[in-house]
Design a protein around this motif. Structure first.
Motif, PDB file in Angstrom:
ATOM      1  N   THR A 164       6.012  32.890  57.540  1.00  0.00           N
ATOM      2  CA  THR A 164       5.122  32.823  58.702  1.00  0.00           C
ATOM      3  C   THR A 164       4.393  34.145  58.911  1.00  0.00           C
ATOM      4  OG1 THR A 164       6.770  31.354  59.692  1.00  0.00           O
ATOM      5  CG2 THR A 164       4.985  32.088  61.105  1.00  0.00           C
ATOM      6  N   TYR A 165       5.098  35.252  58.676  1.00  0.00           N
ATOM      7  CA  TYR A 165       4.476  36.573  58.781  1.00  0.00           C
ATOM      8  C   TYR A 165       3.292  36.671  57.814  1.00  0.00           C
ATOM      9  CZ  TYR A 165       3.875  41.637  58.448  1.00  0.00           C
ATOM     10  OH  TYR A 165       3.336  42.906  58.444  1.00  0.00           O
ATOM     11  N   THR A 166       3.493  36.224  56.587  1.00  0.00           N
ATOM     12  CA  THR A 166       2.433  36.268  55.583  1.00  0.00           C
ATOM     13  C   THR A 166       1.265  35.366  55.973  1.00  0.00           C
ATOM     14  OG1 THR A 166       4.062  36.703  53.849  1.00  0.00           O
ATOM     15  CG2 THR A 166       1.889  35.922  53.131  1.00  0.00           C
ATOM     16  N   ALA A 167       1.587  34.171  56.481  1.00  0.00           N
ATOM     17  CA  ALA A 167       0.536  33.230  56.886  1.00  0.00           C
ATOM     18  C   ALA A 167      -0.340  33.828  57.982  1.00  0.00           C
ATOM     19  CB  ALA A 167       1.159  31.923  57.360  1.00  0.00           C
ATOM     20  N   VAL A 168       0.288  34.431  59.009  1.00  0.00           N
ATOM     21  CA  VAL A 168      -0.480  35.018  60.111  1.00  0.00           C
ATOM     22  C   VAL A 168      -1.262  36.233  59.632  1.00  0.00           C
ATOM     23  CG1 VAL A 168      -0.313  36.178  62.342  1.00  0.00           C
ATOM     24  CG2 VAL A 168       1.067  34.147  61.897  1.00  0.00           C
ATOM     25  N   SER A 169      -0.653  37.059  58.788  1.00  0.00           N
ATOM     26  CA  SER A 169      -1.335  38.255  58.279  1.00  0.00           C
ATOM     27  C   SER A 169      -2.590  37.887  57.504  1.00  0.00           C
ATOM     28  CB  SER A 169      -0.384  39.058  57.381  1.00  0.00           C
ATOM     29  OG  SER A 169       0.739  39.512  58.110  1.00  0.00           O
ATOM     30  N   LYS A 170      -2.471  36.887  56.621  1.00  0.00           N
ATOM     31  CA  LYS A 170      -3.626  36.455  55.837  1.00  0.00           C
ATOM     32  C   LYS A 170      -4.675  35.784  56.719  1.00  0.00           C
ATOM     33  CE  LYS A 170      -2.321  38.020  51.906  1.00  0.00           C
ATOM     34  NZ  LYS A 170      -3.100  39.113  51.257  1.00  0.00           N
ATOM     35  N   LEU A 171      -4.213  35.088  57.756  1.00  0.00           N
ATOM     36  CA  LEU A 171      -5.148  34.442  58.687  1.00  0.00           C
ATOM     37  C   LEU A 171      -5.957  35.496  59.445  1.00  0.00           C
ATOM     38  CD1 LEU A 171      -6.252  31.910  60.055  1.00  0.00           C
ATOM     39  CD2 LEU A 171      -4.286  31.973  61.617  1.00  0.00           C
ATOM     40  N   VAL A 172      -5.295  36.541  59.912  1.00  0.00           N
ATOM     41  CA  VAL A 172      -5.993  37.626  60.617  1.00  0.00           C
ATOM     42  C   VAL A 172      -6.990  38.311  59.677  1.00  0.00           C
ATOM     43  CG1 VAL A 172      -5.704  39.903  61.680  1.00  0.00           C
ATOM     44  CG2 VAL A 172      -4.172  38.026  62.307  1.00  0.00           C
ATOM     45  N   GLU A 173      -6.571  38.500  58.421  1.00  0.00           N
ATOM     46  CA  GLU A 173      -7.479  39.102  57.436  1.00  0.00           C
ATOM     47  C   GLU A 173      -8.726  38.247  57.251  1.00  0.00           C
ATOM     48  OE1 GLU A 173      -7.391  40.386  52.695  1.00  0.00           O
ATOM     49  OE2 GLU A 173      -5.506  40.139  53.802  1.00  0.00           O
TER      50      GLU A 173
END
Length: 339
Positions: free
Chosen positions: A300-309
């Motif tokens: 989930t951390y990776t999903a949100v990080s990539k989404l913000v990017e």
């Protein structure tokens, strides 16, 4: 005490206001040394960005939504933990939105959510990760989104998942290596695509050992403790009961353990039990459950990080990453005793 503003931070760090804004929004074109200096100023001055002013300046809400429907409280807690960590890192807020709706009602609900909260992006967790109607709606509205734990990867999106089929194969194979041949299976919720993925791994392992699937000892659960209990009563009271049970999550596996105790079936001497997810209950009960640990927080951390990017730079259209599951053996499994 004088209010700390973005101008205060810029003056303290010896950089421009625009540079501070870039760091605050995690934008590119900032050197690591400058970024470190500005972040140190944030900390030393105890700077807290004003979300309203920030949103007006950038025409954004700086809010990420997370849509979920899962009966496992442990799973949702872990999803929230990973999402919150990423949001805090990138100075976003997180809006958690539980939803049990399907079809047009779901689309209407999400449309209302988007109109009232002005989300900058949305994270879809199972079962919404694999719902094409919802994905099509978000694309139509040009809302950036990321999918957590989808089974299909044919969508042009940010998709972060674990390999449930391989993990289910691995844990079924463990039971087979322990000498078990009659292995029952309790499915998860039919709306969740991981349900069939885990069943597929179970069937694959049996097939490789030339064992036919006996549907008489395959039960339909829904990831809840009560469904696991109902399924266990049917399976364990079968005329030819299994020597092992694979439940699709740990809560259902814990229910199997309870029913086995009520029926005076000793675990693991007479019955081996395995679960999936490595929820807290797996290690808090006795005997502890053999299970598969999934890095839900990291996913989930990776999903949100990539989404913000994607929101900040629009550089990411497609991003796939698969995290491996980890087999954890505990006291609920043992070698089959031959008579």
């Amino acid at each position: 005490m004088e209010k700390v503003t973005i101008n205060s931070v810029a003056k303290y760090a010896g950089v421009s206001k625009k540079t501070v804004s870039r760091v605050l929004n995690n934008e590119p074109n900032v050197s690591p040394a400058t970024r470190e200096k500005v972040e140190a100023a944030f900390k030393e001055l105890d700077y807290r960005p004003n979300p309203i002013a920030r949103g007006l300046a950038h025409n954004r809400s700086f809010i990420i939504g997370c849509l979920y429907d899962n009966p496992s409280k442990s799973y949702i807690t872990r999803v929230q933990s990973g999402a919150l960590e990423a949001c805090q890192k990138y100075n976003y807020n997180l809006l958690i939105h539980p939803c049990e709706l399907r079809g047009e009602e779901l689309i209407d609900n999400v449309a209302s959510l988007l109109s009232t909260s002005r989300l900058d992006g949305i994270v879809l967790t199972p079962p919404f990760s694999d719902q094409p109607e919802l994905v099509a709606f978000l694309k139509q509205k040009q809302i950036p989104y990321a999918r957590v734990a989808p089974v299909t990867l044919d969508d042009e999106s940010i998709s972060i998942r674990s390999n449930d089929t391989q993990a289910a194969y691995q844990i079924t194979n463990l039971l087979l290596e322990l000498g078990h041949k009659r292995i029952a299976f309790i499915k998860g919720h039919p709306d969740h695509s991981v349900t069939e993925a885990r069943f597929a791994g179970y069937k694959q392992a049996l097939k490789e050992h030339q064992i036919d699937v006996d549907l008489e000892i395959v039960a339909e659960g829904n990831f809840s403790y009560h469904s696991g209990e109902d399924s266990a009563r049917r399976i364990l009271n079968h005329a030819k009961p299994p020597s092992a049970v694979f439940a699709s999550n740990d809560y259902m596996a814990a229910a199997v353990l309870k029913v086995a105790s009520q029926l005076s079936i000793s675990v693991p001497e007479q019955l081996s039990i395995v679960g999936f997810d490595n929820a807290p209950i797996a290690r808090h009960i006795w005997p502890g459950l053999t299970t598969i640990a999934q890095p839900v927080e990291e996913m989930t951390y990776t999903a949100v990080s990539k989404l913000v990017e994607k929101i900040n730079t629009s550089d990411i259209d497609i991003y796939y990453e698969t995290f491996p599951g980890k087999l954890i053996t505990r006291e609920s499994t043992a070698a089959l005793k031959t008579k």
